[in-house]
Design a protein around this motif. Structure first.
Motif, short mmCIF file in Angstrom:
data_model
loop_
_atom_site.label_atom_id
_atom_site.label_comp_id
_atom_site.label_asym_id
_atom_site.label_seq_id
_atom_site.Cartn_x
_atom_site.Cartn_y
_atom_site.Cartn_z
N ASP A 20 70.85 24.87 -3.29
CA ASP A 20 70.37 23.57 -2.81
C ASP A 20 70.15 23.66 -1.30
O ASP A 20 71.04 24.08 -0.56
CB ASP A 20 71.38 22.47 -3.12
N THR A 33 56.32 15.37 1.26
CA THR A 33 56.87 16.32 0.30
C THR A 33 57.31 17.57 1.03
O THR A 33 56.51 18.21 1.72
CB THR A 33 55.84 16.67 -0.79
N SER A 79 60.49 21.79 -4.48
CA SER A 79 59.97 20.73 -3.62
C SER A 79 60.61 19.40 -3.98
O SER A 79 61.16 19.24 -5.07
CB SER A 79 58.45 20.64 -3.74
N ALA A 80 60.52 18.47 -3.04
CA ALA A 80 61.05 17.12 -3.25
C ALA A 80 60.35 16.15 -2.32
O ALA A 80 59.98 16.50 -1.20
CB ALA A 80 62.55 17.07 -3.01
N GLN A 81 60.16 14.92 -2.81
CA GLN A 81 59.62 13.83 -1.99
C GLN A 81 60.74 13.34 -1.09
O GLN A 81 61.86 13.12 -1.55
CB GLN A 81 59.11 12.72 -2.90
N PHE A 126 66.98 15.54 3.23
CA PHE A 126 66.36 16.00 1.99
C PHE A 126 67.30 16.97 1.28
O PHE A 126 68.17 17.58 1.91
CB PHE A 126 64.98 16.61 2.22
N LYS A 127 67.12 17.07 -0.02
CA LYS A 127 67.84 18.04 -0.84
C LYS A 127 66.84 18.60 -1.83
O LYS A 127 66.29 17.85 -2.64
CB LYS A 127 69.02 17.41 -1.55
N VAL A 128 66.59 19.90 -1.73
CA VAL A 128 65.64 20.56 -2.62
C VAL A 128 66.38 21.64 -3.39
O VAL A 128 67.01 22.52 -2.79
CB VAL A 128 64.46 21.18 -1.84
#
Length: 94
Positions: free
Chosen positions: A28, A38, A52-54, A61-63
């Protein structure tokens, strides 16, 4: 604009430092970005998208990145559609 990775962790919360190694195949990536958009985690600048993450500006953020192969990675976070990217975070998956 700015983007940076502030932490990389295994699923059980173990921190993997920049330059570190791990046998874990799921990591993570936590960080910050401005503006919203994004966030893509890639192997090297302009490399293959691994996750990816919005993200909303101001929130961390956490991807999640799954199914990593055993090799040395130079992870970067990039804001999709821009040339903005973080410094690399090097991890060797063993």
């Amino acid at each position: 604009m700015s983007i940076r990775i502030t932490s990389v962790q295994t699923q059980n919360g173990q921190e993997i430092p920049d330059g570190g190694s791990t046998p874990r195949r799921h990591l993570d990536f936590i960080g910050r970005v401005s503006p919203s958009g994004t966030v893509e985690i890639k192997d090297g600048r302009g490399g293959k998208v691994l996750g990816s993450a919005q993200v909303v500006e101001g929130d961390p953020f956490k991807v999640a990145v799954n199914a990593l192969e055993a090799k040395k990675y130079e992870f970067v976070a990039e804001l999709q559609g821009t040339s903005e990217h973080s410094d690399s975070w090097v991890i060797t998956v063993t």
